[in-house]
Design a protein around this motif. Structure first.
Motif, mmCIF file in Angstrom:
data_model
loop_
_atom_site.group_PDB
_atom_site.id
_atom_site.type_symbol
_atom_site.label_atom_id
_atom_site.label_comp_id
_atom_site.label_asym_id
_atom_site.label_seq_id
_atom_site.Cartn_x
_atom_site.Cartn_y
_atom_site.Cartn_z
ATOM 1 N N GLY A 324 0.807 -1.213 0.000
ATOM 2 C CA GLY A 324 0.000 0.000 0.000
ATOM 3 C C GLY A 324 0.841 1.263 0.000
ATOM 4 N N ILE A 325 1.891 1.295 0.804
ATOM 5 C CA ILE A 325 2.704 2.511 0.861
ATOM 6 C C ILE A 325 3.534 2.671 -0.411
ATOM 7 C CG2 ILE A 325 4.805 1.609 1.950
ATOM 8 C CD1 ILE A 325 2.910 4.822 2.907
ATOM 9 N N ALA A 326 3.890 1.561 -1.083
ATOM 10 C CA ALA A 326 4.577 1.663 -2.369
ATOM 11 C C ALA A 326 3.668 2.337 -3.403
ATOM 12 C CB ALA A 326 5.010 0.280 -2.851
ATOM 13 N N VAL A 327 2.387 1.942 -3.401
ATOM 14 C CA VAL A 327 1.417 2.597 -4.287
ATOM 15 C C VAL A 327 1.269 4.067 -3.924
ATOM 16 C CG1 VAL A 327 -1.016 2.643 -4.990
ATOM 17 C CG2 VAL A 327 0.182 0.462 -4.758
ATOM 18 N N TYR A 328 1.306 4.355 -2.614
ATOM 19 C CA TYR A 328 1.214 5.744 -2.162
ATOM 20 C C TYR A 328 2.341 6.584 -2.752
ATOM 21 C CZ TYR A 328 1.597 9.738 1.043
ATOM 22 O OH TYR A 328 1.709 11.000 1.579
ATOM 23 N N TRP A 329 3.585 6.081 -2.712
ATOM 24 C CA TRP A 329 4.708 6.861 -3.263
ATOM 25 C C TRP A 329 4.592 6.992 -4.778
ATOM 26 C CZ3 TRP A 329 6.275 9.528 0.379
ATOM 27 C CH2 TRP A 329 6.583 9.027 1.634
ATOM 28 N N TRP A 330 4.039 5.959 -5.438
ATOM 29 C CA TRP A 330 3.841 6.057 -6.886
ATOM 30 C C TRP A 330 2.871 7.191 -7.205
ATOM 31 C CZ3 TRP A 330 5.602 5.005 -11.498
ATOM 32 C CH2 TRP A 330 4.744 5.049 -12.602
ATOM 33 N N ARG A 331 1.848 7.350 -6.409
ATOM 34 C CA ARG A 331 0.897 8.441 -6.623
ATOM 35 C C ARG A 331 1.508 9.797 -6.288
ATOM 36 N NH1 ARG A 331 -4.412 5.531 -3.816
ATOM 37 N NH2 ARG A 331 -4.824 4.061 -5.526
ATOM 38 N N GLN A 332 2.573 9.781 -5.490
ATOM 39 C CA GLN A 332 3.248 11.024 -5.142
ATOM 40 C C GLN A 332 4.431 11.324 -6.072
ATOM 41 O OE1 GLN A 332 2.088 13.016 -2.617
ATOM 42 N NE2 GLN A 332 0.431 11.508 -2.395
ATOM 43 N N ARG A 333 4.522 10.567 -7.195
ATOM 44 C CA ARG A 333 5.659 10.753 -8.090
ATOM 45 C C ARG A 333 5.717 12.208 -8.564
ATOM 46 N NH1 ARG A 333 1.742 7.821 -10.594
ATOM 47 N NH2 ARG A 333 0.935 8.555 -12.624
#
Length: 565
Positions: A324-333
């Motif tokens: 989940g947090i990996a997806v979070y950072w992807w959205r914060q690219r």
């Protein structure tokens, strides 16, 4: 180290509350969030059971005569920890901080002494009390043994996620204090695990079967070998008992908070969302204690029997939160450092997934299958609870208030005898409608019943019908129904249904006079007939039937009224 870096970033991204449920729900969807939550709930429960049983295992190592009472001691410690947590979080924190400090100091001291002995002896220390001889090897070292050892070792990492699950419980600034706590946990974990693993090799210490006589835990053997049977040994073992038993406090903090979040999202009953008198989530604490107690009873308080169930829930939550947090950072690219952070958490998700797979495979036959059943079963239960609340919310949805022209309701008054309670209910019913029927149910048969009915009809005519006619009201009717064998509920429900059938467009209001019970002995001196009638009508009646309690306060309404009234 990967988990440390990953959870450091989760706390940074979610400084208010970065639990696996929150992270997975917001970034992967509610189903993945609920999977993380159910895995955590199972993990929290097993953490309590394993912590308490391991603490008692340390106690029985030092005092072998207590071994036959392992289960009773486990349950006693569980009750104590539950009681302390019901008293409030602040009191629990102060209570548990002292033995934690003693544990850390005593065992770092023992490990330091042991390492000094190893260094001084050139790698051949002489134990003060020699440990029992190890078992003979029956199998060569192979990949399967390594995988089993790896799975066993992974249980030591459960608890690292507790910091991110409870960031909101830290003092301001919460994220900074959570980072410090996470660092301290990981550092102490590395020192203790590394020191113990290094020293047991040199002192020839092996794990023993807790079910066999003469059992000693690895820590007890190690403390005996380094310090003997002196005061430091007993302080260290006592601290192990306290810390392992009170390690359950992590669950008693995290489990109720997680239940509160789930109840807020309607995955659990609303009772889990409401704090008790001491501002603790009582429902969550009691539920956790009951589940952990059931596990201890089922497995006899034996740590080795519980360990195979332990790590699956924690590592499932690890995987969900890291993904989940990996997806979070992807959205914060686009933000500075997003790629590095995503790689760190992505590696954490991959490594914890591999570890979870190894744990499931190696521990399946030893009891891990129970967890694999419990997590999906709990997931389905919570999902069904939310579906129930969603359906109920749709059914209760209502727009603008509608003012249809409706007839007055059909009123049914249930009474036992003509008295002040009955009079109050009848008068209230006559204010609602001019169609009032009083129903008297009697269990008597024969001449005595006929005589009582005649007397009751005479009372009704003199006390109700004649005064009502003189006052210009339509007199209420009275219906006497004999119900042999004291079966009051079915005849009453039948009469209510008949009233609904005769009046398809009108509401049927059932009035039940009831004496208000203010003291505990009132419940012993009076029956629960009114409550039983009310529940039966609510369950068996249609949507057009309403039940109204007409209360009678004996200490107020039974007194003469003041002149001013």
């Amino acid at each position: 180290l990967v988990l440390y870096a990953s959870y450091w970033q989760i706390i940074t991204a979610y400084p208010s509350n970065g639990g696996a449920y929150t992270v997975a729900s917001e970034n992967l969807g509610p189903a993945f969030g609920l999977l993380a939550a159910t895995a955590l709930m199972v993990d929290y429960t097993l953490n309590v059971a394993v912590g308490v049983s391991a603490g008692i295992g340390a106690l029985t190592s030092a005092v072998p005569m207590l071994a036959p009472h392992t289960l009773a001691l486990c349950l006693a410690v569980l009750v104590l920890v539950t009681f302390v947590n019901l008293r409030g979080t602040s009191e629990a924190g102060v209570t548990f901080s002292i033995p934690t400090g003693i544990f850390v100091v005593s065992w770092i001291l023992i490990l330091g002494i042991g390492l000094w002995f190893v260094a001084r002896s050139g790698g051949h220390p002489t134990p003060v009390i020699a440990p029992p001889p190890g078992p003979k090897s029956h199998q060569a070292l192979d990949l399967w043994i390594l995988l089993c050892a790896f799975a066993n070792g992974c249980t030591a990492m459960t608890g690292v996620e507790a910091v991110s699950n409870g960031v909101s419980a830290f003092r301001d600034p919460p994220a900074k204090n959570a980072h410090r706590t996470l660092s301290a946990i990981v550092l102490l974990l590395a020192i203790l695990l590394g020191g113990i693993a290094w020293l047991v090799k040199f002192y020839g210490i092996y794990a023993m079967d807790q079910n066999k006589p003469g059992y000693q835990s690895v820590l007890s053997q190690l403390a005996h070998a380094i310090t003997g049977n002196g005061i430091l040994y007993y302080i260290a073992i006592a601290s192990v008992l306290a810390v392992l038993s009170l390690a359950a406090n992590t669950s008693f903090t995290g489990f109720p908070r997680l239940c509160r979040q789930l109840a807020h999202d309607r995955f659990l009953p609303k009772a889990f969302e409401l704090p008790g008198r001491r501002l603790v989530f009582t429902a969550g604490i009691i539920c956790l204690a009951a589940a952990a107690g059931a596990l201890l009873v089922a497995f006899g308080g034996i740590t080795n029997a519980l360990i195979p169930l332990f790590a699956i829930g924690a590592f499932t939550a690890f995987v969900m939160s890291q993904a989940g947090i990996a997806v979070y950072w992807w959205r914060q690219r686009g933000q500075r450092g997003w790629l590095t952070r995503m790689i760190v958490n992505g590696c954490g998700a991959v490594l914890t997934s591999v570890a979870l797979g190894i744990i499931i495979i190696t521990k399946f036959a030893e009891g891990a299958w129970i967890t694999l059943i419990a997590v999906p079963a709990l997931f389905i239960l919570l999902w069904r609870i939310r579906a129930y609340y969603a359906t109920l919310r749709r059914q209760l949805a209502y727009g603008k208030l509608q003012f249809e022209t409706e007839e007055a309701p059909v009123v049914i008054v249930v009474f036992e005898t003509w008295n002040a309670l009955s009079a109050k209910a009848v008068k209230f019913g006559m204010r609602m409608s001019d169609d009032v029927t009083a129903i008297h149910l009697t269990a008597m048969q024969g001449p005595e019943a006929d005589e009582n009915e005649q007397q009751l009809r005479a009372e009704w005519r003199n006390n109700v019908e004649i005064p009502a006619s003189q006052a210009g009201f339509r007199p209420p009717s009275m219906l006497l129904v004999r119900s042999p064998y004291r079966r009051f509920l079915k005849p009453l429900i039948r009469l209510v249904r008949q009233a609904e059938h005769r009046n398809p467009n009108r509401t049927v209001a059932v009035l039940i006079p009831e004496l208000v019970k203010l003291r505990w002995w009132d419940y012993l001196l009076h029956s629960l007939r009114a409550r039983n009638l009310r529940n039966a009508i609510l369950q068996e009646g249609s949507a057009r039937t309403i039940v109204i309690d007409v209360p009678w306060h004996a200490e107020q309404e039974g007194q003469p009224r003041m002149a001013a009234e």
